[in-house]
Design a protein around this motif. Structure first.
Motif, PDB file in Angstrom:
ATOM      1  N   LYS A 149       0.831  -1.208   0.000  1.00  0.00           N
ATOM      2  CA  LYS A 149       0.000   0.000   0.000  1.00  0.00           C
ATOM      3  C   LYS A 149       0.864   1.256   0.000  1.00  0.00           C
ATOM      4  CE  LYS A 149      -3.668   0.273   2.588  1.00  0.00           C
ATOM      5  NZ  LYS A 149      -4.602   0.175   3.741  1.00  0.00           N
ATOM      6  N   GLU A 153       0.706   3.911  -2.911  1.00  0.00           N
ATOM      7  CA  GLU A 153       0.301   5.267  -2.525  1.00  0.00           C
ATOM      8  C   GLU A 153       1.324   6.297  -2.983  1.00  0.00           C
ATOM      9  OE1 GLU A 153      -0.209   4.898   1.650  1.00  0.00           O
ATOM     10  OE2 GLU A 153      -2.278   4.146   1.523  1.00  0.00           O
ATOM     11  N   GLY A 156       0.833   6.651  -6.641  1.00  0.00           N
ATOM     12  CA  GLY A 156      -0.425   7.341  -6.924  1.00  0.00           C
ATOM     13  C   GLY A 156      -0.338   8.825  -6.659  1.00  0.00           C
ATOM     14  N   GLN A 167      -3.561   3.666  -8.302  1.00  0.00           N
ATOM     15  CA  GLN A 167      -4.826   3.796  -7.575  1.00  0.00           C
ATOM     16  C   GLN A 167      -5.713   2.569  -7.788  1.00  0.00           C
ATOM     17  OE1 GLN A 167      -6.836   7.689  -7.787  1.00  0.00           O
ATOM     18  NE2 GLN A 167      -4.948   8.533  -8.647  1.00  0.00           N
ATOM     19  N   GLU A 168      -5.681   2.017  -8.982  1.00  0.00           N
ATOM     20  CA  GLU A 168      -6.436   0.788  -9.241  1.00  0.00           C
ATOM     21  C   GLU A 168      -5.941  -0.343  -8.338  1.00  0.00           C
ATOM     22  OE1 GLU A 168      -7.759  -1.955 -13.060  1.00  0.00           O
ATOM     23  OE2 GLU A 168      -5.761  -1.031 -13.031  1.00  0.00           O
ATOM     24  N   LEU A 170      -4.550   0.005  -5.459  1.00  0.00           N
ATOM     25  CA  LEU A 170      -5.002   0.311  -4.094  1.00  0.00           C
ATOM     26  C   LEU A 170      -6.459  -0.094  -3.910  1.00  0.00           C
ATOM     27  CD1 LEU A 170      -3.311   3.799  -3.591  1.00  0.00           C
ATOM     28  CD2 LEU A 170      -2.776   1.692  -2.347  1.00  0.00           C
ATOM     29  N   ALA A 171      -7.268   0.096  -4.943  1.00  0.00           N
ATOM     30  CA  ALA A 171      -8.675  -0.317  -4.860  1.00  0.00           C
ATOM     31  C   ALA A 171      -8.782  -1.835  -4.729  1.00  0.00           C
ATOM     32  CB  ALA A 171      -9.439   0.170  -6.090  1.00  0.00           C
ATOM     33  N   GLY A 182     -14.306   1.899   0.513  1.00  0.00           N
ATOM     34  CA  GLY A 182     -13.063   2.536   0.111  1.00  0.00           C
ATOM     35  C   GLY A 182     -12.699   2.194  -1.330  1.00  0.00           C
ATOM     36  N   THR A 186     -12.323   4.821  -4.499  1.00  0.00           N
ATOM     37  CA  THR A 186     -11.100   4.904  -5.297  1.00  0.00           C
ATOM     38  C   THR A 186     -11.389   4.685  -6.771  1.00  0.00           C
ATOM     39  OG1 THR A 186      -9.780   4.112  -3.422  1.00  0.00           O
ATOM     40  CG2 THR A 186      -8.779   3.966  -5.601  1.00  0.00           C
ATOM     41  N   TYR A 187     -12.210   3.694  -7.069  1.00  0.00           N
ATOM     42  CA  TYR A 187     -12.565   3.447  -8.469  1.00  0.00           C
ATOM     43  C   TYR A 187     -13.322   4.629  -9.066  1.00  0.00           C
ATOM     44  CZ  TYR A 187     -11.094  -1.402  -9.107  1.00  0.00           C
ATOM     45  OH  TYR A 187     -10.341  -2.550  -9.275  1.00  0.00           O
TER      46      TYR A 187
END
Length: 227
Positions: A149, A153, A156, A167-168, A170-171, A182, A186-187
């Motif tokens: 993460k 991050e 991102g 970010q994808e 992270l989702a 969450g 994010t998506y």
């Protein structure tokens, strides 16, 4: 004009010529040196260009020769035997080597090759980001979630080409952790980003719907190919 005036002008002109010749004799070597430097500099520049071009062609030929092997392990060995003096060329070589190491099921070797690029401050940022992103995706099962993460991050937040892909990821991690809200947020942020690609936009829409969410397309760029 009197004869005396004409005589004075002739003498003055003769003195000027004598002074000019004396100056040329005294400082003329500087002009010659400047000419030599200019000509020599141009010749050296052309030599360096030819040398750099030859090195690039030699590197390309060596890489192509290594990739012609049918066996993945042989391709890895071939690429590892290639030397690249330029940091950027070395980074590209390491990325290619990592790709072949993945094909040869040598994940540890691939991660090591990618990490070497990711921490090399001498190579362009985009190469370091690509290497870091790929290394993180290869360690889904082995690297602690908190570390993955943190890595995604950082990517991102850095912006640039890999920001939305990070970010994808992270989702996806949020989904694995059961944080559906969450993941949806994010998506949705990815979906609304002006830089989202059609493929990523389509994936975001599909996952939002699969998670039971309602995509908000008010601020999202429209992909005409998807209707």
């Amino acid at each position: 004009m009197s004869n005396s005036d004409g005589f004075i002008e002739e003498v003055t002109e003769e003195l000027r010529r004598d002074q000019m010749m004396a100056t040329l004799k005294r400082y003329g070597w500087i002009a010659v040196l400047l000419v030599l430097l200019i000509v020599g500099g141009a010749a050296f520049s052309e030599y360096r260009k030819a040398q750099i071009r030859a090195q690039a062609e030699g590197l390309g030929d060596a890489i192509l020769a290594a990739l012609e092997n049918d066996d993945a392990a042989a391709r890895v060995a071939g690429l590892q035997s290639v030397e690249a003096a330029d940091p950027q060329a070395a980074a590209v070589l390491s990325l290619l080597t990592a790709s072949e190491q993945i094909s040869a099921d040598d994940l540890a070797g691939a991660i090591a090759s990618l990490d070497a690029v990711a921490v090399n401050a001498e190579v362009p940022l985009i190469y370091r980001q690509i290497a870091q992103f790929k290394a993180l995706t290869l360690q889904t099962e082995t690297l602690p979630v908190t570390e993955r993460k943190q890595g995604f991050e950082a990517l991102g937040a850095a912006g640039g080409n890999l920001s939305l892909l990070a970010q994808e990821q992270l989702a996806l991690i949020a989904i694995q952790e059961g944080d559906i809200e969450g993941a949806l947020a994010t998506y949705q942020a990815v979906l609304n980003d002006a830089g989202v690609t059609p493929d990523l936009q389509q994936r975001a829409l599909q996952v939002i719907v699969a998670l039971g969410g309602e995509p908000d397309l008010n601020g999202a760029p429209i992909d005409e190919n998807n209707g």
